[in-house]
Every structure is written in C-alpha cells, then in structure tokens.
Design a protein around this motif. Structure first.
Motif, PDB file in Angstrom:
ATOM      1  N   THR A   1       0.829  -1.209   0.000  1.00 29.46           N
ATOM      2  CA  THR A   1       0.000   0.000   0.000  1.00 29.46           C
ATOM      3  C   THR A   1       0.861   1.255   0.000  1.00 29.46           C
ATOM      4  O   THR A   1       0.584   2.219  -0.727  1.00 29.46           O
ATOM      5  N   LEU A   2       1.917   1.263   0.811  1.00 23.21           N
ATOM      6  CA  LEU A   2       2.802   2.430   0.891  1.00 23.21           C
ATOM      7  C   LEU A   2       3.425   2.746  -0.469  1.00 23.21           C
ATOM      8  O   LEU A   2       3.394   3.894  -0.931  1.00 23.21           O
ATOM      9  N   ILE A   3       3.991   1.734  -1.127  1.00 22.49           N
ATOM     10  CA  ILE A   3       4.641   1.966  -2.415  1.00 22.49           C
ATOM     11  C   ILE A   3       3.622   2.416  -3.459  1.00 22.49           C
ATOM     12  O   ILE A   3       3.865   3.360  -4.229  1.00 22.49           O
ATOM     13  N   GLY A   4       2.455   1.784  -3.473  1.00 21.08           N
ATOM     14  CA  GLY A   4       1.428   2.177  -4.438  1.00 21.08           C
ATOM     15  C   GLY A   4       0.991   3.617  -4.245  1.00 21.08           C
ATOM     16  O   GLY A   4       0.853   4.382  -5.218  1.00 21.08           O
ATOM     17  N   GLN A   5       0.781   4.030  -3.009  1.00 19.28           N
ATOM     18  CA  GLN A   5       0.348   5.402  -2.752  1.00 19.28           C
ATOM     19  C   GLN A   5       1.457   6.405  -3.040  1.00 19.28           C
ATOM     20  O   GLN A   5       1.189   7.515  -3.522  1.00 19.28           O
ATOM     21  N   ALA A   6       2.707   6.047  -2.766  1.00 21.04           N
ATOM     22  CA  ALA A   6       3.824   6.942  -3.087  1.00 21.04           C
ATOM     23  C   ALA A   6       3.921   7.170  -4.596  1.00 21.04           C
ATOM     24  O   ALA A   6       4.118   8.303  -5.063  1.00 21.04           O
ATOM     25  N   LEU A   7       3.779   6.090  -5.383  1.00 19.83           N
ATOM     26  CA  LEU A   7       3.821   6.237  -6.841  1.00 19.83           C
ATOM     27  C   LEU A   7       2.623   7.025  -7.359  1.00 19.83           C
ATOM     28  O   LEU A   7       2.752   7.845  -8.286  1.00 19.83           O
ATOM     29  N   GLU A   8       1.464   6.796  -6.767  1.00 17.18           N
ATOM     30  CA  GLU A   8       0.265   7.536  -7.181  1.00 17.18           C
ATOM     31  C   GLU A   8       0.449   9.031  -6.945  1.00 17.18           C
ATOM     32  O   GLU A   8       0.124   9.865  -7.803  1.00 17.18           O
ATOM     33  N   LEU A   9       0.975   9.384  -5.797  1.00 18.46           N
ATOM     34  CA  LEU A   9       1.187  10.794  -5.478  1.00 18.46           C
ATOM     35  C   LEU A   9       2.240  11.415  -6.397  1.00 18.46           C
ATOM     36  O   LEU A   9       2.046  12.512  -6.934  1.00 18.46           O
ATOM     37  N   ARG A  10       3.365  10.731  -6.575  1.00 16.87           N
ATOM     38  CA  ARG A  10       4.455  11.329  -7.340  1.00 16.87           C
ATOM     39  C   ARG A  10       4.106  11.500  -8.813  1.00 16.87           C
ATOM     40  O   ARG A  10       4.471  12.506  -9.433  1.00 16.87           O
ATOM     41  N   HIS A  11       3.389  10.538  -9.395  1.00 24.46           N
ATOM     42  CA  HIS A  11       3.167  10.551 -10.838  1.00 24.46           C
ATOM     43  C   HIS A  11       1.822  11.140 -11.253  1.00 24.46           C
ATOM     44  O   HIS A  11       1.720  11.707 -12.340  1.00 24.46           O
TER      45      HIS A  11
END
Length: 505
Positions: free
Chosen positions: A92-102
């Motif tokens: 979940t953490l990695i998915g949300q970080a990528l969602e926010l950044r991109h």
C-alpha cells in the motif's frame, strides 16, 4: 506560580507542534524512499509484477493508477520488513507513493512543503488509483486548492464527481452494479476481547431487512414469554441464533396449487414464501432441517474442563483466548453434540514419506503456528480447509512449506513444515528470502539484504537487524554540533606548534 504554569504550557505546546512537524517531515521522506525503492526494482518478468492486494490476496490490479511504473513483487517484503510492517502495508505504501508522485503532483508538492500531512495525501491517493489520468488530475487540482482541509465525505463526493464527469461509462457500470453490494458478514472474535462473541454486519434489500427484523423481534418476545430474563438487545441476539438453528438451509420447491385460502394473492404475508412472478406457479422456500457440523478446536486442560482449575484455554480455529467457564457453557448446551477425537500433541513430530503433505499434518502445523510465519504476516492458518476447488479437492488458507526443500533432502514432517500464505511462499521460493526453525513455533528469517527477524509462536516479530546506521547528513550535523560545543584547546608552551603542511603546484 500561575505565570510559571502558563509559560510551561506554552513551551509544551510549542514542542508538540515541532514534534508533529518533524513527524510529518519524516513520513514525507519515507514516501520518497518508497518511490525510489520502486524505481530500483522494475519487474524482470511479467509474472512477477507486483499488484495491489485486498484482504491479503493479490487483485491483479496495478499498484497505482494509469501511467505509474510497474514494480517487481519480490522487492516489497524487504522494504516492509525494514519498516517493521506487513507486506500488505508495504504494498500500500509503495502504491500510494507512486500515485502521489506521478498522478497527483500538486498534492505531492504540498506534502514536501509541509502544508499537507502525508497521511492525508495517502488517503487521497488510495481513492484515486482507479481513476483515469484526467479524472485524477481533476481531483488533484481540487484537493490542492483547499490545502489538506478536505474531509472523507467531501473527498468521496469529489471522486464521485470526477467519475461522473470524466468516466461516464464507469459511472453507469457502478449504478447498474449497486444492487450487488448486498452482503451479510460475521466477524468472529479474533483476540478474545469480546469474550467469544461475534459481530454481524449486513446490507440487505429493504423487504428482506424488514422480514428479518420482524422474525428476530418475534423470537425475542417468545424468549421473554418463556422466562428468559435478559435485556431486549440480548434476547434479539439469542433469537438470531435460534433462527439460524431452526432453519440452517432452504428447500426450494415449485408448486402450481393454490394455498389453503385460495389464490396466493389472498394469503397473508409469510416471510418464508416468495412469488417469482404473477401466475399460478410460485417458488416456495420451505425450512429444511439439514444437519450441520462445526469443528471447534479447544485447547484446555482436563482439570479446567471439569472445574478443578480456572486456567484459561484458547480456540484453535481463531486463536481466541476463552475462559474455562465459556467452554463448559458451550459444551453444556442441550443442542450440542460433542465428539471426542484423539488429542493432537503439538510438541510431537509427525512425518510421512514423499512430498505431499496429508491433512493431519497440515492440521498439526496450522494449530501450532496459527498464522503464516513470515515476519508481521497475520493471515490465519485455518486448521481445516476453507473451501474446495472445482475438482472437489480441499483448498487450505495457507501452504504447507518445506523449510528445507524436499528436493534438497528436507523431510515432509512437522519439524520441517510451516504454514506460509501463497504470497510469502512464492517469495521464499523465487527470491533470496530464507528462514529456519529454531524451535517448534520459533523461526528466524533473513532478507536478501541480510535483515534478520525472529518470529515467535504468539505471532510476534522481533527485528534482529543491526542498529540502523545514521544518515550521512545527520552524522555531519552531530559532528559539527560537537565541535561547536567543545572549547578550543589551550596552546601548550611545552609543545611547540607544528606548521601546517602545504603543497605547491
């Protein structure tokens, strides 16, 4: 005295605000690290591309929304373990970080300027992953305009607006499938805090809900008339159990004969009867008494069961601690049939020839370890198969993993088997994660980058990795602070100064 107290309170509030700012800054840095970790681990094969999870199971959906990079599934568990959280939480953490950044760049920037708390940004990211890029940009613009002040209700309304405006086909699909949201869930006591009680939550059609309410209300009244001296709430819960026992299955029969009062339309409403369509034929749901069997694994000493000891036990199905009185109450009910089976001694070793693990050994290790034994994983290892495949064979909630592979000489025995959920079984098989059994129920794991963890029989995980090295920036800051605090050395007359060495050219 009052002024002193006021000054202390003001100082304390200032410290709290500074601590919260530092906490948010650290959480923002972790989001950056999570995205960078994903950048370092692109998938090497399509079959090992990480996907989002739901209830501990991979959904096949990407980690984040359209346009974000893919990630190798084998890398997530190690980052999660370093953060001392479950693999699902790391996913979940990695998915949300990528969602926010991109896909939410304005919100990403606000997080790193301290204007939006990371947890608030992650909340938005978790709700935009299924949106198109155009819809996600709309949400990003709207949320950024209010700088983190939006609540859950407003956020959900905003996302619904984005779907309606930019994804009309999806909006129509959701409208058509809304009726499939009906459900009926029973949440069993997992930690013993509810003392063996279970929570029931359902979403029903209104007619079904009214019928169920009426049936439970009638049962509660009958219990009161029978002398049950309990509150209405307790009697309603008891009536639900009686309703389940009196009608554990439905017998669907079709009949074209009118009822005893003539036309079916003239008959009084019966909650057990429904008409499929106007006409002479109707479908009648008749109560059918079908025997049901529930296997309850109870770990309790003989003295406690007979009343000579009050030592508590626990239910192996759920790992729930229960009192001896509760177990005696269950066993003492008149509608309970008790079947005594040979006791499974979890401290003994049982083995078979060959690779296949028989049910009795699966049952043994599931009762011993209770969950998947990967660090911080809590997926239950049910002592019985949870469902069947299309060919009729049993499906278990976890895999029985050979700790030392069978092909390398490992035995199919209880001291070389442990329950692993499918995700962590694949991880152990296809990556450089490895583990060993220290004692029954005790496991030591090592990650690909040599982080070490010890899993205990109660499900706890201890991080045995070396103390985290300090970041280089922090080391430089501490060294500079130490030099600034130290007074300059006094020149010594007994020791002449040494001229500085210089190099020319």
């Amino acid at each position: 005295m009052t002024k002193h107290r006021t000054d202390a309170a003001a100082t304390l509030l200032a410290d709290v605000r500074a601590d919260r700012a530092a906490e948010n800054a650290a959480a923002a840095r972790i989001l950056v690290r999570a995205a960078e970790w994903a950048d370092l681990h692109p998938p090497v094969e399509d079959d090992y591309t990480a996907s989002a999870t739901l209830g501990g199971r991979p959904t096949g959906a990407p980690l984040a929304g359209e346009g974000t990079p893919q990630v190798d599934e084998g890398c997530i568990a190690e980052l999660a373990a370093a953060l001392r959280c479950s693999t699902d939480a790391g996913t979940t953490l990695i998915g949300q970080a990528l969602e926010l950044r991109h896909r939410l760049p304005r919100l990403w920037a606000l997080v790193h300027t301290g204007k939006v708390a990371p947890w608030q940004a992650r909340l938005v990211a978790g709700r935009t992953m299924h949106l198109t890029r155009e819809a996600a940009t709309f949400v990003d613009d709207q949320v950024a305009a209010v700088t983190g002040k939006i609540g859950l209700t407003q956020l959900d309304r905003l996302i619904t607006t984005a779907i309606t405006r930019y994804m009309p086909a999806e909006a129509e699909r959701q409208r058509v499938e809304a009726e499939e949201k009906r459900r009926f869930d029973i949440f069993h006591d997992q930690d013993g805090r509810r003392h063996g009680l279970a929570e029931v939550v359902g979403v029903l059609d209104l007619p079904d809900a009214l019928d169920l309410d009426a049936a439970i209300g009638a049962g509660a009244r009958m219990l009161a008339e029978a002398g049950v001296d309990k509150s209405l709430d307790v009697r309603r819960s008891m009536a639900a159990g009686e309703l389940a026992r009196s009608q554990p299955a439905l017998d669907l029969t079709t009949t074209s004969e009118p009822g005893p009062l003539g036309d079916p339309a003239d008959q009084p409403h019966d909650p057990t009867t429904t008409s499929s369509a106007p006409g002479p034929a109707s479908t009648t749901l008749r109560p059918h008494r079908a025997p049901s069997q529930v296997t309850l694994y109870v770990h309790l000493s003989a003295d406690a069961l007979t009343g000579r000891s009050q030592q508590p036990g626990w239910v192996g199905n759920t790992g729930t601690p229960v009192t001896a009185d509760q177990i005696r109450d269950w066993c003492g009910r008149p509608d309970t049939t008790i079947t005594v089976r040979p006791v499974i001694d979890l401290n003994t070793t049982s083995s078979v020839e060959g690779y296949e693990v028989p049910d009795r050994i699966r049952e043994h290790i599931a009762l011993r370890d209770r969950t998947c034994v990967f660090p911080w994983c809590s997926r239950p290892a049910h002592p019985r198969s949870t469902r069947q495949r299309s060919d009729g064979t049993d499906t278990w909630s976890t895999d029985a993993d050979h700790i030392q592979p069978f092909a390398a000489g490992g035995e199919t025995s209880t001291n070389n088997l442990a329950p692993l959920c499918r995700k962590h079984h694949r991880l152990k098989t296809h990556t450089r994660w490895r583990y060993r059994m220290l004692a029954l129920g005790h496991y030591e794991w090592a990650s690909p980058h040599e982080l070490r963890f010890q899993r205990g029989p109660d499900g706890s995980t201890v991080d045995l990795s070396p103390e985290e090295p300090k970041p280089a920036a922090r080391i430089r800051h501490e060294q500079a602070s130490a030099h600034a605090a130290d007074p300059p050395p006094e020149p010594s007359a007994a020791r002449p100064r040494t001229p500085a060495l210089t190099t020319a050219g």
